[in-house]
Scaffold this motif. Sequence first.
Motif, PDB file in Angstrom:
ATOM      1  N   THR A 155       0.864  -1.167   0.000  1.00 27.06           N
ATOM      2  CA  THR A 155       0.000   0.000   0.000  1.00 27.06           C
ATOM      3  C   THR A 155       0.904   1.222   0.000  1.00 27.06           C
ATOM      4  N   SER A 156       0.331   2.359  -0.311  1.00 22.20           N
ATOM      5  CA  SER A 156       1.106   3.599  -0.259  1.00 22.20           C
ATOM      6  C   SER A 156       0.178   4.722   0.167  1.00 22.20           C
ATOM      7  N   ARG A 157       0.796   5.795   0.595  1.00 21.17           N
ATOM      8  CA  ARG A 157       0.016   6.930   1.078  1.00 21.17           C
ATOM      9  C   ARG A 157       0.829   8.193   0.845  1.00 21.17           C
ATOM     10  N   VAL A 200      13.014   2.038   6.256  1.00 18.87           N
ATOM     11  CA  VAL A 200      13.126   1.166   7.418  1.00 18.87           C
ATOM     12  C   VAL A 200      12.682  -0.225   6.967  1.00 18.87           C
ATOM     13  N   VAL A 201      13.517  -1.228   7.246  1.00 16.73           N
ATOM     14  CA  VAL A 201      13.184  -2.616   6.933  1.00 16.73           C
ATOM     15  C   VAL A 201      13.169  -3.398   8.240  1.00 16.73           C
ATOM     16  N   ILE A 202      12.045  -4.062   8.488  1.00 17.67           N
ATOM     17  CA  ILE A 202      11.829  -4.788   9.733  1.00 17.67           C
ATOM     18  C   ILE A 202      11.573  -6.254   9.403  1.00 17.67           C
ATOM     19  N   LYS A 203      12.274  -7.150  10.093  1.00 18.37           N
ATOM     20  CA  LYS A 203      12.051  -8.595   9.959  1.00 18.37           C
ATOM     21  C   LYS A 203      11.261  -9.053  11.184  1.00 18.37           C
ATOM     22  N   HIS A 204      10.057  -9.577  10.956  1.00 14.20           N
ATOM     23  CA  HIS A 204       9.216 -10.104  12.035  1.00 14.20           C
ATOM     24  C   HIS A 204       9.703 -11.520  12.323  1.00 14.20           C
ATOM     25  N   GLN A 246       8.680  -9.734   6.250  1.00 15.22           N
ATOM     26  CA  GLN A 246       9.574  -8.588   6.233  1.00 15.22           C
ATOM     27  C   GLN A 246       8.759  -7.390   5.780  1.00 15.22           C
ATOM     28  N   LEU A 247       8.880  -6.308   6.517  1.00 17.29           N
ATOM     29  CA  LEU A 247       8.171  -5.072   6.194  1.00 17.29           C
ATOM     30  C   LEU A 247       9.189  -4.032   5.752  1.00 17.29           C
ATOM     31  N   THR A 248       8.971  -3.492   4.554  1.00 16.75           N
ATOM     32  CA  THR A 248       9.828  -2.428   4.042  1.00 16.75           C
ATOM     33  C   THR A 248       8.981  -1.166   3.918  1.00 16.75           C
ATOM     34  N   ILE A 249       9.399  -0.138   4.633  1.00 13.84           N
ATOM     35  CA  ILE A 249       8.727   1.166   4.588  1.00 13.84           C
ATOM     36  C   ILE A 249       9.698   2.132   3.922  1.00 13.84           C
ATOM     37  N   THR A 250       9.286   2.706   2.791  1.00 16.04           N
ATOM     38  CA  THR A 250      10.140   3.671   2.111  1.00 16.04           C
ATOM     39  C   THR A 250       9.455   5.032   2.092  1.00 16.04           C
ATOM     40  N   ARG A 259       5.649   4.197   1.086  1.00 16.22           N
ATOM     41  CA  ARG A 259       5.320   2.882   0.529  1.00 16.22           C
ATOM     42  C   ARG A 259       5.507   1.851   1.630  1.00 16.22           C
ATOM     43  N   TRP A 260       4.558   0.936   1.736  1.00 17.47           N
ATOM     44  CA  TRP A 260       4.514  -0.072   2.796  1.00 17.47           C
ATOM     45  C   TRP A 260       4.391  -1.426   2.114  1.00 17.47           C
ATOM     46  N   ASP A 261       5.471  -2.216   2.115  1.00 12.84           N
ATOM     47  CA  ASP A 261       5.485  -3.518   1.453  1.00 12.84           C
ATOM     48  C   ASP A 261       5.775  -4.604   2.489  1.00 12.84           C
ATOM     49  N   GLN A 262       4.780  -5.448   2.720  1.00 12.04           N
ATOM     50  CA  GLN A 262       4.873  -6.504   3.723  1.00 12.04           C
ATOM     51  C   GLN A 262       4.920  -7.850   2.992  1.00 12.04           C
ATOM     52  N   THR A 263       6.086  -8.508   3.051  1.00 15.14           N
ATOM     53  CA  THR A 263       6.304  -9.754   2.326  1.00 15.14           C
ATOM     54  C   THR A 263       6.364 -10.925   3.297  1.00 15.14           C
ATOM     55  N   PHE A 264       5.415 -11.837   3.134  1.00 12.58           N
ATOM     56  CA  PHE A 264       5.356 -13.026   3.972  1.00 12.58           C
ATOM     57  C   PHE A 264       6.209 -14.135   3.374  1.00 12.58           C
ATOM     58  N   ASP A 265       6.898 -14.891   4.235  1.00  8.65           N
ATOM     59  CA  ASP A 265       7.753 -15.988   3.799  1.00  8.65           C
ATOM     60  C   ASP A 265       6.940 -17.138   3.222  1.00  8.65           C
ATOM     61  N   ASP A 266       5.753 -17.380   3.773  1.00  4.67           N
ATOM     62  CA  ASP A 266       4.931 -18.528   3.401  1.00  4.67           C
ATOM     63  C   ASP A 266       3.640 -18.040   2.745  1.00  4.67           C
ATOM     64  N   GLU A 267       3.454 -18.443   1.496  1.00  4.13           N
ATOM     65  CA  GLU A 267       2.281 -17.982   0.742  1.00  4.13           C
ATOM     66  C   GLU A 267       0.967 -18.455   1.364  1.00  4.13           C
ATOM     67  N   VAL A 268       0.940 -19.659   1.920  1.00  2.00           N
ATOM     68  CA  VAL A 268      -0.277 -20.188   2.546  1.00  2.00           C
ATOM     69  C   VAL A 268      -0.640 -19.341   3.766  1.00  2.00           C
TER      70      VAL A 268
END
Length: 142
Positions: free
Chosen positions: A6-8, A78-82, A89-93, A104-113
């Motif tokens: 998402t972005s704002r 800022v890049v955050i690893k949960h 991993q959340l990347t905020i640019t 920009r807020w990009d939240q990438t999950f390791d497991d697609e399921v």
Amino acid sequence: MTTFSTSRQLAASPSLVFGAMKDAERLAKWWGPAGFSNRFDVFEFKTGGKWLFTMIGPDGASYPNEAIFLTIEADRKVVIKHVNQPHFQLTITLEAFSGGTLLRWDQTFDDEVVAQSVRQIVEPANEQNLDRLSVVLGLSEG
């Protein structure tokens, strides 16, 4: 992997937006979905720093979180690893533009399921995070 993005556009400078991320007291006010509050136990805002916190839901339920700050670039990224489940991993640019900042807020999950199982929670929650950030920045009323 699955990424929710998402972005704002925010009418605030990148340094003001970044300031609301690096200050634990301000971050605790906007982090998470609407109705949640936070208790930060460890907040080491530096590359490689730990972030241990509990999100408290509107019903009083506690959700422990553990994360590591992988990248911090002042006023830019800022890049955050949960670390605990669900892993993401959340990347905020932050990108300056004439009216303020494009976040920009990009939240990438390791497991697609796992990602698909939480999609209905994550997508609106990410928007609510940015709504709450806007309130903390004084750009809208809460």
